[in-house]
Design a protein around this motif. Structure first.
Motif, PDB file in Angstrom:
ATOM      1  N   VAL A   1     -11.138   7.533  -6.087  1.00  0.00           N
ATOM      2  CA  VAL A   1     -10.203   6.911  -7.029  1.00  0.00           C
ATOM      3  C   VAL A   1     -11.080   6.359  -8.133  1.00  0.00           C
ATOM      4  O   VAL A   1     -11.948   5.522  -7.895  1.00  0.00           O
TER       5      VAL A   1
ATOM      6  N   LYS B   1       1.613   4.428  -0.374  1.00  0.00           N
ATOM      7  CA  LYS B   1       1.904   5.774   0.132  1.00  0.00           C
ATOM      8  C   LYS B   1       1.961   5.812   1.657  1.00  0.00           C
ATOM      9  O   LYS B   1       2.140   6.887   2.248  1.00  0.00           O
TER      10      LYS B   1
ATOM     11  N   THR C   1      -7.384   0.869  -4.990  1.00  0.00           N
ATOM     12  CA  THR C   1      -7.321   2.011  -4.065  1.00  0.00           C
ATOM     13  C   THR C   1      -6.525   1.634  -2.813  1.00  0.00           C
ATOM     14  O   THR C   1      -5.662   2.393  -2.351  1.00  0.00           O
TER      15      THR C   1
ATOM     16  N   ALA D   1      -7.110   7.648 -11.374  1.00  0.00           N
ATOM     17  CA  ALA D   1      -6.541   8.808 -10.684  1.00  0.00           C
ATOM     18  C   ALA D   1      -7.260   9.057  -9.367  1.00  0.00           C
ATOM     19  O   ALA D   1      -8.417   8.676  -9.187  1.00  0.00           O
ATOM     20  N   VAL D   2      -6.535   9.688  -8.462  1.00  0.00           N
ATOM     21  CA  VAL D   2      -7.155  10.240  -7.263  1.00  0.00           C
ATOM     22  C   VAL D   2      -7.683  11.605  -7.672  1.00  0.00           C
ATOM     23  O   VAL D   2      -6.949  12.397  -8.275  1.00  0.00           O
TER      24      VAL D   2
ATOM     25  N   GLU E   1      -3.805  13.121  -8.455  1.00  0.00           N
ATOM     26  CA  GLU E   1      -2.631  12.318  -8.828  1.00  0.00           C
ATOM     27  C   GLU E   1      -3.039  11.163  -9.723  1.00  0.00           C
ATOM     28  O   GLU E   1      -4.017  10.459  -9.427  1.00  0.00           O
ATOM     29  N   ARG E   2      -2.291  10.970 -10.798  1.00  0.00           N
ATOM     30  CA  ARG E   2      -2.553   9.821 -11.673  1.00  0.00           C
ATOM     31  C   ARG E   2      -1.983   8.568 -11.035  1.00  0.00           C
ATOM     32  O   ARG E   2      -0.892   8.601 -10.459  1.00  0.00           O
ATOM     33  N   ILE E   3      -2.697   7.468 -11.147  1.00  0.00           N
ATOM     34  CA  ILE E   3      -2.231   6.217 -10.529  1.00  0.00           C
ATOM     35  C   ILE E   3      -1.683   5.245 -11.583  1.00  0.00           C
ATOM     36  O   ILE E   3      -0.604   4.692 -11.433  1.00  0.00           O
TER      37      ILE E   3
ATOM     38  N   TYR F   1      -2.827   1.395  -3.623  1.00  0.00           N
ATOM     39  CA  TYR F   1      -2.245   2.712  -3.863  1.00  0.00           C
ATOM     40  C   TYR F   1      -1.945   3.428  -2.543  1.00  0.00           C
ATOM     41  O   TYR F   1      -0.841   3.942  -2.337  1.00  0.00           O
TER      42      TYR F   1
END
Ligand code: PRP
Length: 206
Positions: free
Chosen positions: A154, A128, A121, A95-96, A172-174, A124
């Motif tokens: 992260v 975005k 990271t 997660a972030v 935010e969950r990754i 991800y």
């Protein structure tokens, strides 16, 4: 005899229980001290390694099977293995994470992100379309925001208690993470039956 590389620590402990449930004589495992390699009966040869090294041993074909977290598999560049089983242990997520006000941050510079997992990271934030500066830390990644080095991290979140204890939260969950059983592709070709039998036993007793 099948050769297995087992990630040291929690996965090793969980797998010891599984081997016991299967009915193997786990005396050697229980009595293990500083040995790096032990045999279970005349069936399995087990080596104990750090997670990235488990993948390296699979890559070089010195073991048949590796048992390792999907966090390591996602981060590692080597992907040419078969994933035969999700052991559904060691469940956690990437997660972030940051302080609650991260969501309203309006910086006139790139955000700084601390992590032990720069590849995950990078991917991800690329998805975005956000240009960030990634700073690699080796452990206690939460220190990034705590000491004011980075805006966020992260990292792996399991219970969330490390975050909470440091005033941080999941932004935010990754991705979900769990322990996986992987296999060298060439070894699978030559030892298919033996490998699938073991996978079957582990699946029934996990
Ligand atoms: C991991 C992770 C977090 C913590 C999360 O660290 O990097 O710091 O566990 O667990 P929690 O959500 O249950 O608090 P680990 O204990 O492996 O140590 P490290 O950070 O030094 O690598």
């Amino acid at each position: 005899m099948l050769k297995i590389a087992l990630t040291k620590g929690r996965i090793e402990k969980n797998m010891t229980e599984t081997f016991e449930k299967i009915g193997y004589d786990i005396t050697n495992l229980m009595n293990k001290d500083r040995e790096l390699q032990i045999n279970i009966e005349d069936k399995l040869q087990i080596i104990f390694a750090k997670s990235n090294d488990v993948v390296t041993f699979i890559e070089h074909g010195v073991v048949d099977i590796g048992i390792v977290g999907s966090d390591t598999l996602l981060e590692n560049a080597f992907k040419d293995y078969y994933e035969l089983l999700d052991l559904e242990i060691g469940k956690c997520c990437f997660a972030v994470c940051s302080y609650p006000d991260y969501r309203n941050l309006n910086l006139n510079r790139r955000k700084k992100i601390a992590t032990k997992y720069p590849n995950i990271t990078k991917k991800y934030f690329e998805r975005k379309e956000e240009d960030v500066e990634i700073i690699k830390l080796e452990g206690s990644v939460e220190l990034g925001p705590v000491v004011g080095l980075t805006d966020a991290i992260v990292d792996i979140v399991e219970t969330g208690s490390t975050l909470k204890a440091n005033g941080l939260e999941v932004i935010e969950r990754i991705a979900n993470i769990s322990t996986r059983l992987i296999c060298n592709k060439t070894k699978f070709k030559y030892k298919k039956e033996e490998i699938l039998n073991l996978v079957d036993l582990i699946e029934k007793h996990k």
